[in-house]
Each structure stands twice: as C-alpha cells, then as structure tokens.
Design an enzyme around this catalytic site. Sequence first.
Site, PDB file in Angstrom:
ATOM      1  N   ARG A  48      72.985  62.222 -69.859  1.00  0.00           N
ATOM      2  CA  ARG A  48      73.026  60.771 -69.777  1.00  0.00           C
ATOM      3  C   ARG A  48      72.894  60.316 -68.326  1.00  0.00           C
ATOM      4  NH1 ARG A  48      71.623  61.076 -74.064  1.00  0.00           N
ATOM      5  NH2 ARG A  48      72.579  60.407 -76.034  1.00  0.00           N
ATOM      6  N   ARG A  75      66.111  35.598 -58.873  1.00  0.00           N
ATOM      7  CA  ARG A  75      66.486  36.979 -59.156  1.00  0.00           C
ATOM      8  C   ARG A  75      65.211  37.819 -59.175  1.00  0.00           C
ATOM      9  NH1 ARG A  75      71.735  37.771 -57.920  1.00  0.00           N
ATOM     10  NH2 ARG A  75      73.142  36.411 -59.109  1.00  0.00           N
ATOM     11  N   ALA A  87      79.224  33.472 -59.322  1.00  0.00           N
ATOM     12  CA  ALA A  87      79.636  34.835 -59.660  1.00  0.00           C
ATOM     13  C   ALA A  87      79.396  35.751 -58.477  1.00  0.00           C
ATOM     14  CB  ALA A  87      78.863  35.338 -60.876  1.00  0.00           C
ATOM     15  N   LEU A  89      80.353  40.132 -56.862  1.00  0.00           N
ATOM     16  CA  LEU A  89      80.894  41.475 -57.029  1.00  0.00           C
ATOM     17  C   LEU A  89      82.411  41.490 -56.897  1.00  0.00           C
ATOM     18  CD1 LEU A  89      78.382  43.467 -54.792  1.00  0.00           C
ATOM     19  CD2 LEU A  89      78.344  43.250 -57.281  1.00  0.00           C
ATOM     20  N   GLU A 106      84.500  33.947 -54.636  1.00  0.00           N
ATOM     21  CA  GLU A 106      83.101  33.708 -54.950  1.00  0.00           C
ATOM     22  C   GLU A 106      82.814  32.225 -55.177  1.00  0.00           C
ATOM     23  OE1 GLU A 106      80.609  35.628 -54.727  1.00  0.00           O
ATOM     24  OE2 GLU A 106      81.603  37.558 -54.458  1.00  0.00           O
ATOM     25  N   GLU A 110      80.101  30.383 -52.746  1.00  0.00           N
ATOM     26  CA  GLU A 110      78.841  29.892 -53.294  1.00  0.00           C
ATOM     27  C   GLU A 110      78.780  28.385 -53.446  1.00  0.00           C
ATOM     28  OE1 GLU A 110      77.785  31.974 -56.857  1.00  0.00           O
ATOM     29  OE2 GLU A 110      77.440  33.869 -55.785  1.00  0.00           O
ATOM     30  N   GLY A 129      75.367  51.102 -72.332  1.00  0.00           N
ATOM     31  CA  GLY A 129      74.561  52.293 -72.528  1.00  0.00           C
ATOM     32  C   GLY A 129      73.931  52.821 -71.260  1.00  0.00           C
ATOM     33  N   GLU A 133      79.194  48.848 -65.350  1.00  0.00           N
ATOM     34  CA  GLU A 133      79.518  47.521 -64.841  1.00  0.00           C
ATOM     35  C   GLU A 133      80.276  46.718 -65.898  1.00  0.00           C
ATOM     36  OE1 GLU A 133      77.539  43.472 -62.913  1.00  0.00           O
ATOM     37  OE2 GLU A 133      76.228  45.083 -63.612  1.00  0.00           O
ATOM     38  N   GLU A 157      71.212  33.685 -51.319  1.00  0.00           N
ATOM     39  CA  GLU A 157      72.205  32.627 -51.499  1.00  0.00           C
ATOM     40  C   GLU A 157      71.852  31.368 -50.713  1.00  0.00           C
ATOM     41  OE1 GLU A 157      76.061  34.110 -50.586  1.00  0.00           O
ATOM     42  OE2 GLU A 157      76.253  35.202 -52.487  1.00  0.00           O
TER      43      GLU A 157
END
Length: 216
Positions: A48, A75, A87, A89, A106, A110, A129, A133, A157
């Site tokens: 895997r 993105r 949002a 990390l 955050e 932001e 899968g 995260e 940003e």
Amino acid sequence: MPSTDTPSTLADSPEQWPVEQREDLAAGGITTFRRDRVRTPAGSALVRDYILHSGSVAVLALDNEDNVLIITQYRHPVGRRLVELPAGLHDRRQRGEPPQEAAARELWEETDLRAEDWRVLADFYNSAGSSDEATRVFLARAVGKATGEMHVREEEEAHMEQLWVPFDELLQAVLDGRVTTAATVIGVLALAAARAQPGGVDALRPVDAPWPARPF
C-alpha cells in the site's frame, strides 16, 4: 433481506494489520509518500502506497445575520479557483497546539477575524484509501475583527478573496454541485443537519471533544 439492526456502537474502531516492510519514497514540504507491505488476517501480503499528512482544520464562521464567510483560492493541482472555508494545516500539533487554537490561528491569518463561540461541526478523513490526513471543521460564532498586528498573506494566500454569503445560498450551491471542496461541503451539510436536531447547534460537541484521528 439485509439486516436493519443498528450496532450498539456505530463508530470507527482502531485496527492495525502487521507491517512487514516500510519505505518512505519521497518527502515534500508538508507530506511524506510512504510504501508499506502489510500482512492481512488471511495471511496474504499487500503493498500500500499512501501519504502522511499533519492534518487540517477548517472554520465555518457565521455572523448574526446567518451569513457564512467564504474565501476563494487558486488551487494548482485542480486548476481552479475554489470556494472554501478558512482552513489550514494542523502542523503545530506536535508542539502541543490544540485543534481549536489552530483553527483560530488560521481564521486570523486568512481573514483578520476572531470568534468567541466555538463548536465542533464534523471530523473526517480526507481520503482514507490514500492518505492519513484528517480534518476537523469548527463552527465559529460571535465573529469580529481581530485587534493588533495583522498577518501578512503571501504566495497563493495573497490572491485570496473573501465574501460573506447567506447560509441558505451556500447550502444550495453545495447541493447543486457548484461548491465542491470537502471541508466546505461537509461543514455546510453538518450545520444544516445540526439545526434539524433537538438542541440545534448548541448541542454540538465542545471544542475539546476527543478526536481519535489526531489525539491531543
């Protein structure tokens, strides 16, 4: 006919199949690409490949007029400007930063905002899968401008845009498939569902509710 009995405990449960071999194939700024050779309970071996990730937090900020703060951000992997919740990390977890503090940080970084009332809306694995995260989405109310020094936004940003939109319009955009980012979809649907439950949003979990995917 399939059984309709509800398990006594309807919940994800911990389980670990033996890892016979492990190799980190590559490491980037926020992720590690790992390969494991795993032995199944039946005795067969599986290979895997998956991504290690620090985890994320997201904030559904709601004002007194039932508007939600959204940002739009480019993105690169998908080649689109996406509608998102604030949002980021949860990369300071190993230094002891609780998820809610990460979410507040955050939100400030932001949007230059702070909030006084926090609840947990939803927890989810982004893509179990292929990655470990995990994301926690918070509901933030009693929102206002932060005081003091403001955060300097750089790189992607620096090109973010922000807008307050009515919750019902955002919900419809999610249902129509016009807004598709995971934390936004899950947060909006979770809020709609919470409002339909006894106790409403006041019955949501507190900010320090257990998060098995990212213990703190």
